[in-house]
Design an enzyme around this catalytic site. Structure first.
Site, short mmCIF file in Angstrom:
data_model
loop_
_atom_site.label_atom_id
_atom_site.label_comp_id
_atom_site.label_asym_id
_atom_site.label_seq_id
_atom_site.Cartn_x
_atom_site.Cartn_y
_atom_site.Cartn_z
CB SER A 1 -48.44 -45.47 -20.54
OG SER A 1 -48.92 -45.50 -21.85
CG ASP A 2 -48.19 -47.20 -15.21
OD1 ASP A 2 -48.24 -46.09 -15.13
OD2 ASP A 2 -49.14 -48.04 -14.93
CG LEU A 3 -44.01 -51.20 -17.78
CD1 LEU A 3 -44.16 -52.65 -18.54
CD2 LEU A 3 -43.38 -51.71 -16.23
N GLY B 1 -41.45 -45.34 -16.24
CA GLY B 1 -40.26 -45.57 -15.16
C GLY B 1 -38.62 -45.82 -15.91
#
Length: 438
Positions: A194-196, A199
């Site tokens: 989810s972070d990646l 980004g």
């Protein structure tokens, strides 16, 4: 576009690199952890000059997220986690919770093309570093905010973390062993996806905003949220529900729409079988000696194979079980049937295809410490990604940037350092020698 101060700042390149697509752009990075640093690292890989502003004495939270740590002989070595998302950046240690520090960051923002931050919604307003404060000072600025839930909506004030978002977004409801199987239950993905993903979406939005600015001269505020990004990436599972009305469930390693498309146990290891067409399925049956399955009307089309998934997969499992994994994969490759092994991390990093694509890159930090990083995957034929700066030590570029980019005198920089507004680090030997002979 902002001008680059690379020469004035005296970077320590290992080799000359061709022009990069974002060369000349200046990025002010007020982020930490992963989603936003991932975006700014991509911009840096593509040639932008990235100035990473960190808290003196601590820096990015991930510097301490170890072990493992990069052993460099220092009292506080950096964690591997930090190294994965912070190459091609310069580190400035500035305490912008203090008025003098906030003033320095505002001056840097006035000359920046892009600013990326991931503080909680409204968190930078008290320092005068929010979009509403900075865009009037620099109308061409592209200001990207990355938060858990976005700048609006009932959850806007909440903090968001990858694990939380994986659960709230529905991703974990379709990840894990199905009900009734051993080990059933929801499972998070083994990487902070989810972070990646956020980004990556943020980077795409920034590049779109750059094109808009090229046409109009206008900067803008970009609002990226982890939850929004992960909901967008429910893709076929969400569309299955929107079109068919049935709530998707966990299927383990099976595919919700394509059969056969899962792992099977060979005699000595697991293999992945991924048949995306009727022709590939027939080729699989032929090499397994099961032409009867290909001839069965129930399995002639993917719709039939999906409907009678359990019957077919039992038969395929029986046919695959006697094979050695390597032999089966070789036979599948020869027959044009997509498949592969389930590699461990060490195995994939040693894979000849990964080596041929030069996905591992050796870099050297300014103190001489070597570090290997995983490279940028896009292959641009005219303006490739570059690997100019290894992940920096905390504050290693504070003095150089304030001097070269803001024109500050030595006495002024020393006064800020003595007051604790900034922190500096010793320059690398190559840079010290270059400054001595300049």
């Amino acid at each position: 576009m902002g001008h680059s101060a690379s020469d004035a700042l005296g970077e320590c390149p290992d080799a000359e690199v061709p022009p990069s697509p974002l060369a000349g752009l200046k990025v002010l990075d007020l982020s930490r952890v992963l989603a936003a640093p991932w975006a700014t690292q991509i911009l840096g890989d593509l040639g932008a000059e990235v100035l990473k502003v960190e808290q003196p004495g601590k820096g990015d939270d991930t510097r301490g997220w170890g072990p493992p740590f990069l052993e460099d002989g220092s009292a506080r070595p950096d964690a591997a986690y930090y190294l994965c998302a912070n190459r091609n950046k310069r580190s400035l240690a500035i305490d912008f919770s203090r008025p003098q520090g906030a003033a320095l960051v505002r001056r840097l923002a006035e000359d920046a093309d892009i600013l990326v931050e991931n503080f909680r919604t409204g968190g930078l307003a008290k320092y005068g570093l929010d979009a509403a404060s900075l865009l009037p000072l620099n109308p061409r600025l592209i200001y990207c905010s990355i938060t858990g839930f976005g700048q609006t909506g009932p959850y806007a004030e909440r903090g968001g973390y990858d694990f939380l978002i994986q659960g709230m977004s529905g991703l974990m409801s379709v990840t894990g062993r199905p009900e009734g199987d051993a080990g059933e239950g929801p499972v998070k993905v083994g990487l902070p996806v989810s972070d990646l993903f956020t980004g990556l979406y943020a980077t795409t939005a920034i590049l779109a905003a750059l094109n808009h600015r090229h046409a109009t001269g206008e900067g803008q505020h970009i609002d990226c949220a982890l939850l929004d990004s992960q909901v967008a990436l429910l893709v076929n599972q969400a569309m299955n529900f929107l079109v068919g009305g049935e709530v998707p469930k966990r299927l383990g390693n099976a595919h919700p729409n394509v059969v056969p498309y899962r792992d099977f146990a060979a005699s000595d290891d697991y293999v992945l079988v991924t048949c995306g067409s009727d022709g590939q399925f027939r080729a699989l049956c032929a090499l397994l000696g099961r032409d009867d399955l290909a001839a069965d009307p129930r399995f002639a089309t993917n719709a039939g194979r999906l409907r009678d998934r359990r019957v077919l997969e039992v038969e395929l499992a029986r046919a695959i079980a006697p094979w050695r994994a390597a032999d089966l994969l070789a036979a599948m490759a020869k027959a044009g049937v997509p498949g592969g092994p389930i590699n461990s991390i060490d195995q994939v990093l040693a894979d000849p295809q990964v080596a041929a694509r030069e996905m591992l890159r050796a870099m050297r930090r300014d103190d001489g410490t070597e570090v290997t990083v995983i490279g940028y995957p896009g292959r641009l034929s005219r303006s490739p990604a570059s690997y100019r700066l290894a992940p920096p030590r905390l504050g290693q570029d504070t003095h150089a940037v304030l001097s070269a980019a803001l024109g500050m005198e030595e006495a002024e920089i020393e006064a800020l350092r003595a007051a604790g507004v900034i922190a500096t680090a010793e320059p690398c030997p190559q840079r010290r020698e270059a400054e001595r002979t300049a």
